[in-house]
Design a protein around this motif. Structure first.
Motif, PDB file in Angstrom:
ATOM      1  N   THR A  91      56.272 -69.371 -29.128  1.00  0.00           N
ATOM      2  CA  THR A  91      55.111 -69.898 -29.833  1.00  0.00           C
ATOM      3  C   THR A  91      53.857 -69.729 -28.995  1.00  0.00           C
ATOM      4  O   THR A  91      53.805 -70.144 -27.837  1.00  0.00           O
ATOM      5  CB  THR A  91      55.320 -71.390 -30.161  1.00  0.00           C
ATOM      6  N   ALA A  92      52.848 -69.080 -29.578  1.00  0.00           N
ATOM      7  CA  ALA A  92      51.617 -68.791 -28.859  1.00  0.00           C
ATOM      8  C   ALA A  92      50.650 -68.084 -29.800  1.00  0.00           C
ATOM      9  O   ALA A  92      51.030 -67.668 -30.897  1.00  0.00           O
ATOM     10  CB  ALA A  92      51.886 -67.895 -27.654  1.00  0.00           C
ATOM     11  N   VAL A  93      49.422 -67.946 -29.340  1.00  0.00           N
ATOM     12  CA  VAL A  93      48.489 -67.031 -29.982  1.00  0.00           C
ATOM     13  C   VAL A  93      48.702 -65.665 -29.332  1.00  0.00           C
ATOM     14  O   VAL A  93      48.684 -65.550 -28.099  1.00  0.00           O
ATOM     15  CB  VAL A  93      47.037 -67.484 -29.812  1.00  0.00           C
ATOM     16  N   TYR A  94      48.917 -64.669 -30.162  1.00  0.00           N
ATOM     17  CA  TYR A  94      49.180 -63.313 -29.677  1.00  0.00           C
ATOM     18  C   TYR A  94      47.919 -62.473 -29.826  1.00  0.00           C
ATOM     19  O   TYR A  94      47.312 -62.436 -30.909  1.00  0.00           O
ATOM     20  CB  TYR A  94      50.334 -62.689 -30.446  1.00  0.00           C
ATOM     21  N   TYR A  95      47.571 -61.784 -28.740  1.00  0.00           N
ATOM     22  CA  TYR A  95      46.364 -60.978 -28.695  1.00  0.00           C
ATOM     23  C   TYR A  95      46.710 -59.516 -28.478  1.00  0.00           C
ATOM     24  O   TYR A  95      47.563 -59.185 -27.651  1.00  0.00           O
ATOM     25  CB  TYR A  95      45.454 -61.429 -27.554  1.00  0.00           C
ATOM     26  N   CYS A  96      45.997 -58.670 -29.170  1.00  0.00           N
ATOM     27  CA  CYS A  96      46.092 -57.233 -28.986  1.00  0.00           C
ATOM     28  C   CYS A  96      45.037 -56.802 -27.961  1.00  0.00           C
ATOM     29  O   CYS A  96      43.929 -57.369 -27.935  1.00  0.00           O
ATOM     30  CB  CYS A  96      45.835 -56.557 -30.323  1.00  0.00           C
TER      31      CYS A  96
END
Length: 126
Positions: A91-96
């Motif tokens: 669980t997390a915010v995923y960044y490109c």
């Protein structure tokens, strides 16, 4: 200038799968090493995976190796992150991210020349 837009996040049960996408603007997509990072609440942002210009080389954090797969489609200016066997700790915010080179997970996308997306939330329930 490169603009990155992530999509595909959401809520999934433990053991489930999600596929994240990151669409890039510009005509130089194939000259960037593309990658994914994530940041959980109260934690620092961490490297997840990266893929070389041609897609021939992939790099993974130990925590996701064997469960996540990064891929890219240079014709569509898009990079993907297939996430299987998800765990609550994913669980997390995923960044490109986009950067010209990869010389290790600790330095990848750390320069001022790197580009970042706005992030997409992934929540894995137990």
């Amino acid at each position: 200038q490169v603009q990155l837009v992530e999509s595909g996040g959401g809520l999934v049960q433990a053991g489930g799968s999600l596929r994240l996408s990151c669409a890039a603007s510009g005509r130089t997509f194939s000259t960037y090493v593309m990658g994914w990072f994530r940041q959980a609440p109260g934690k620092e942002r961490e490297f997840v995976a990266a893929i070389s210009w041609s897609g021939g080389s992939q790099y993974y954090a130990d925590s996701v190796k064997g469960r996540f797969t990064i891929s890219r489609d240079n014709a569509k200016n898009t990079v993907y992150l297939q996430m299987n066997s998800l765990k609550p700790e994913d669980t997390a915010v995923y960044y490109c991210a986009a950067d010209r080179y990869y010389s290790g997970s600790s330095s990848y996308a750390a320069s001022r020349n790197a580009y970042w997306g706005q992030g997409t939330q992934v929540t894995v329930s137990s």
